[in-house]
Design an enzyme around this catalytic site. Structure first.
Site, PDB file in Angstrom:
ATOM      1  N   ARG A   1       0.818  -1.032   0.057  1.00  0.00           N
ATOM      2  CA  ARG A   1       0.069  -0.011   0.159  1.00  0.00           C
ATOM      3  C   ARG A   1       0.882   1.235   0.023  1.00  0.00           C
ATOM      4  NH1 ARG A   1      -4.830  -2.404   2.028  1.00  0.00           N
ATOM      5  NH2 ARG A   1      -5.965  -0.728   1.199  1.00  0.00           N
TER       6      ARG A   1
ATOM      7  N   GLN B   1      -0.127   2.777  -5.828  1.00  0.00           N
ATOM      8  CA  GLN B   1      -1.328   3.443  -5.714  1.00  0.00           C
ATOM      9  C   GLN B   1      -2.300   2.961  -6.816  1.00  0.00           C
ATOM     10  OE1 GLN B   1      -1.107   7.543  -4.481  1.00  0.00           O
ATOM     11  NE2 GLN B   1      -2.479   7.129  -2.588  1.00  0.00           N
TER      12      GLN B   1
ATOM     13  N   ASP C   1      -3.962  -0.652  -6.512  1.00  0.00           N
ATOM     14  CA  ASP C   1      -4.076  -0.995  -5.160  1.00  0.00           C
ATOM     15  C   ASP C   1      -5.600  -1.196  -5.405  1.00  0.00           C
ATOM     16  OD1 ASP C   1      -4.730  -0.962  -2.649  1.00  0.00           O
ATOM     17  OD2 ASP C   1      -4.230   0.678  -1.906  1.00  0.00           O
TER      18      ASP C   1
ATOM     19  N   TYR D   1      -1.387  -1.288   8.604  1.00  0.00           N
ATOM     20  CA  TYR D   1      -2.281  -2.031   9.021  1.00  0.00           C
ATOM     21  C   TYR D   1      -2.773  -1.889  10.451  1.00  0.00           C
ATOM     22  CZ  TYR D   1      -2.802  -3.946   4.436  1.00  0.00           C
ATOM     23  OH  TYR D   1      -2.749  -4.064   2.790  1.00  0.00           O
TER      24      TYR D   1
HETATM   25  P1  NAD Z   1      -8.222  -2.963   6.602  1.00  0.00           P
HETATM   26  O1  NAD Z   1      -9.249  -3.571   5.651  1.00  0.00           O
HETATM   27  O2  NAD Z   1      -7.323  -4.124   6.842  1.00  0.00           O
HETATM   28  O3  NAD Z   1      -8.983  -2.978   7.990  1.00  0.00           O
HETATM   29  C1  NAD Z   1     -10.190  -2.042   7.985  1.00  0.00           C
HETATM   30  C2  NAD Z   1      -9.978  -1.134   9.143  1.00  0.00           C
HETATM   31  O4  NAD Z   1     -10.374  -1.885  10.081  1.00  0.00           O
HETATM   32  C3  NAD Z   1      -8.734  -0.495   9.445  1.00  0.00           C
HETATM   33  O5  NAD Z   1      -8.756   0.924   9.579  1.00  0.00           O
HETATM   34  C4  NAD Z   1      -8.318  -1.127  10.755  1.00  0.00           C
HETATM   35  O6  NAD Z   1      -7.472   0.020  11.540  1.00  0.00           O
HETATM   36  C5  NAD Z   1      -9.403  -1.276  11.533  1.00  0.00           C
HETATM   37  N1  NAD Z   1      -9.503  -2.287  12.418  1.00  0.00           N
HETATM   38  C6  NAD Z   1      -9.020  -3.480  12.810  1.00  0.00           C
HETATM   39  N2  NAD Z   1      -9.240  -3.744  13.922  1.00  0.00           N
HETATM   40  C7  NAD Z   1     -10.137  -3.167  14.518  1.00  0.00           C
HETATM   41  C8  NAD Z   1     -10.844  -2.839  15.837  1.00  0.00           C
HETATM   42  N3  NAD Z   1     -10.749  -4.005  16.882  1.00  0.00           N
HETATM   43  N4  NAD Z   1     -11.880  -2.051  16.102  1.00  0.00           N
HETATM   44  C9  NAD Z   1     -12.124  -1.126  14.893  1.00  0.00           C
HETATM   45  N5  NAD Z   1     -11.010  -1.010  13.680  1.00  0.00           N
HETATM   46  C10 NAD Z   1     -10.310  -1.918  13.573  1.00  0.00           C
HETATM   47  O7  NAD Z   1      -7.654  -1.626   6.295  1.00  0.00           O
HETATM   48  P2  NAD Z   1      -7.569  -0.892   4.774  1.00  0.00           P
HETATM   49  O8  NAD Z   1      -9.031  -0.089   4.821  1.00  0.00           O
HETATM   50  O9  NAD Z   1      -7.089  -1.809   3.654  1.00  0.00           O
HETATM   51  O10 NAD Z   1      -6.335  -0.050   5.008  1.00  0.00           O
HETATM   52  C11 NAD Z   1      -5.114  -0.230   5.626  1.00  0.00           C
HETATM   53  C12 NAD Z   1      -4.265   0.757   5.676  1.00  0.00           C
HETATM   54  O11 NAD Z   1      -3.807   1.148   4.363  1.00  0.00           O
HETATM   55  C13 NAD Z   1      -4.764   2.012   6.183  1.00  0.00           C
HETATM   56  O12 NAD Z   1      -3.853   2.605   7.002  1.00  0.00           O
HETATM   57  C14 NAD Z   1      -4.714   2.893   5.093  1.00  0.00           C
HETATM   58  O13 NAD Z   1      -4.849   4.285   5.396  1.00  0.00           O
HETATM   59  C15 NAD Z   1      -3.698   2.379   4.315  1.00  0.00           C
HETATM   60  N6  NAD Z   1      -3.513   2.708   2.871  1.00  0.00           N
HETATM   61  C16 NAD Z   1      -2.639   3.464   2.357  1.00  0.00           C
HETATM   62  C17 NAD Z   1      -2.512   3.631   0.926  1.00  0.00           C
HETATM   63  C18 NAD Z   1      -1.690   4.471   0.413  1.00  0.00           C
HETATM   64  O14 NAD Z   1      -0.485   5.015   0.959  1.00  0.00           O
HETATM   65  N7  NAD Z   1      -1.298   4.324  -0.954  1.00  0.00           N
HETATM   66  C19 NAD Z   1      -3.514   3.329   0.287  1.00  0.00           C
HETATM   67  C20 NAD Z   1      -4.716   2.402   0.886  1.00  0.00           C
HETATM   68  C21 NAD Z   1      -4.478   2.281   2.079  1.00  0.00           C
END
Ligand code: NAD
Length: 379
Positions: free
Chosen positions: A122, A127, A130, A229
């Site tokens: 990520r 991006q 992704d 994550y």
């Molecule tokens: P994910 O699908 O793995 O998880 C969804 C959300 O659930 C996350 O925000 C996580 O913190 C949350 N979570 C986990 N356990 C929890 C709990 N017990 N209670 C409440 N919430 C809980 O995550 P995602 O949406 O795929 O995103 C993962 C990370 O990747 C994030 O930090 C996002 O900002 C980052 N990201 C970065 C880029 C980039 O830089 N290009 C692009 C996309 C996502």
């Protein structure tokens, strides 16, 4: 190079890995593009549009597989397909590697280079490819629409001569890509939105979308991994979170859960007791259902109604409910991946083992499982 997009299992998957636009772009790169007839039927892309873009229908699936140098898919290949793959060919799609050790072994044995969309880092550089984000964003949007359609209430506040309708209350659990899109969608529909996430960094993002961040003291560190994550919580932290959430759930008309921990089973956060405390007619959408589910009693792909009248939607593949756009962006992610590795001079894919994106997502190559996370498991 010959590229082929096979049909997906239509009972599971309305999306496709190729659109007419990406077929045209792949042709421009120098690939010969084939597609399974009716590939885009369920997502709204007719065969004629692929043909107009320069792609060729492949009437015999097995022949197309045997000949293809690059196979683009949404989901993992059926095991029967693996036997037909051309050694040295490149396979890419959501391969579900954490649950598919047998498939990985067979892909390795087939001598193919298999890359998994889930494992693409990520990072800013990656991006455009992704696919987790492109699909999660649409799933978050669709979750709000699905919940709103089941709720017997309106979402926005309405002041009418006949009285005031209060805004619906929506609670979003997990404010990653899907959760933030769900917050934005529910806010646009006029709901009053609250959200919680274990990653403290998310609080500002939640507030900037006009939602309230629910404060729950989990005790101890709940930061994030180097990959961004969430970290898994201890059983004590889960119990504290559940206690902190119970009142918010009880007051909410809609609860949308998106909490995931990458590569692990999703945490069970909404208990039967919490559901019993909710109002009849409330709706819970479990977007984490495909990785085990956040909600007690949720069933993949089905609506379950609790004894006190709460509807739980086990929301498998909600991005598939907006398959046209899910396909548009997924196919664009795949095109970005191919373009990144494309060698314009030789008109072939150049999978440089030192490339950071490749290191993250390549599972098998030259007869072996090469990804350290899965090679260790299979050894
Ligand atoms: P994910 O699908 O793995 O998880 C969804 C959300 O659930 C996350 O925000 C996580 O913190 C949350 N979570 C986990 N356990 C929890 C709990 N017990 N209670 C409440 N919430 C809980 O995550 P995602 O949406 O795929 O995103 C993962 C990370 O990747 C994030 O930090 C996002 O900002 C980052 N990201 C970065 C880029 C980039 O830089 N290009 C692009 C996309 C996502």
């Amino acid at each position: 190079m010959l590229c082929y997009a096979p049909a997906e299992d239509s009972s599971l998957e309305p999306r496709a890995a190729l659109t007419p636009a990406t077929a045209e772009a792949l042709k421009k790169l120098g690939l010969d593009v084939r597609f399974a007839p009716c590939l885009g039927l369920a997502s709204g892309y007719p065969d004629a549009a692929y043909v107009a873009a320069g792609a060729t229908p492949a009437p015999v699936h097995a022949t197309a597989l045997v000949e293809a140098d690059l196979v683009l898919r949404v989901r993992k290949p059926p095991l029967a397909d693996v036997a037909c793959l051309k050694p040295g060919s490149v396979q890419i799609g959501f391969l579900d590697p954490f649950n598919e050790s047998d498939l990985l072994a067979r892909l390795a044995a087939a001598g193919v280079a298999a890359a998994s969309l889930e494992m693409i880092p990520r990072t800013t550089l990656a991006q455009k490819m992704d696919a987790l984000s492109s699909q999660a964003s649409l799933a978050g949007y669709a979750a709000v629409l699905q919940a709103a359609a089941r709720l017997r209430r309106a979402l926005p506040m309405m002041m009418t001569p006949a009285g005031t309708i209060l805004p619906a209350r929506v609670f979003i659990l997990g404010a990653g890509v899907a959760g933030l899109q769900a917050i934005a969608t529910a806010r646009r529909l006029g709901a009053r939105v609250e959200a919680f996430d274990t990653r403290p960094v998310v609080e500002e993002q939640v507030k900037s979308l006009g939602a309230k961040f629910v404060k729950i003291d989990l005790g101890g560190d709940t930061g994030q991994t180097a990959g961004g994550y969430a970290q898994a919580l201890t059983p004590e932290q889960v119990a504290r979170q559940q206690a902190g959430m119970a009142k918010v759930c009880a007051q909410s008309d809609i609860v949308i859960t998106t909490a995931k921990v990458f590569g692990r089973r999703a945490p069970r956060l909404v208990t039967g007791e919490m559901l019993a405390g909710m109002q009849p007619g409330s709706v819970v959408v479990d977007l984490a259902i495909d990785s085990g589910g956040n909600v007690e009693g949720s069933v993949p792909g089905r609506d379950v109604v609790t004894p006190n009248g709460v509807t739980i939607l086990g929301a498998s593949n909600l991005e598939g409910t907006v398959a046209y756009h899910a396909t548009q962006v997924l196919a664009a992610n795949l095109l970005a991946w191919v373009t990144h590795f494309w060698n314009a001079e030789t008109k072939t894919l150049r999978l440089n083992p030192d490339d950071e994106i490749l290191k993250g997502c390549l599972l098998t190559r030259d007869g072996a499982i090469v990804h350290p996370q899965f090679a260790a498991k299979s050894a």
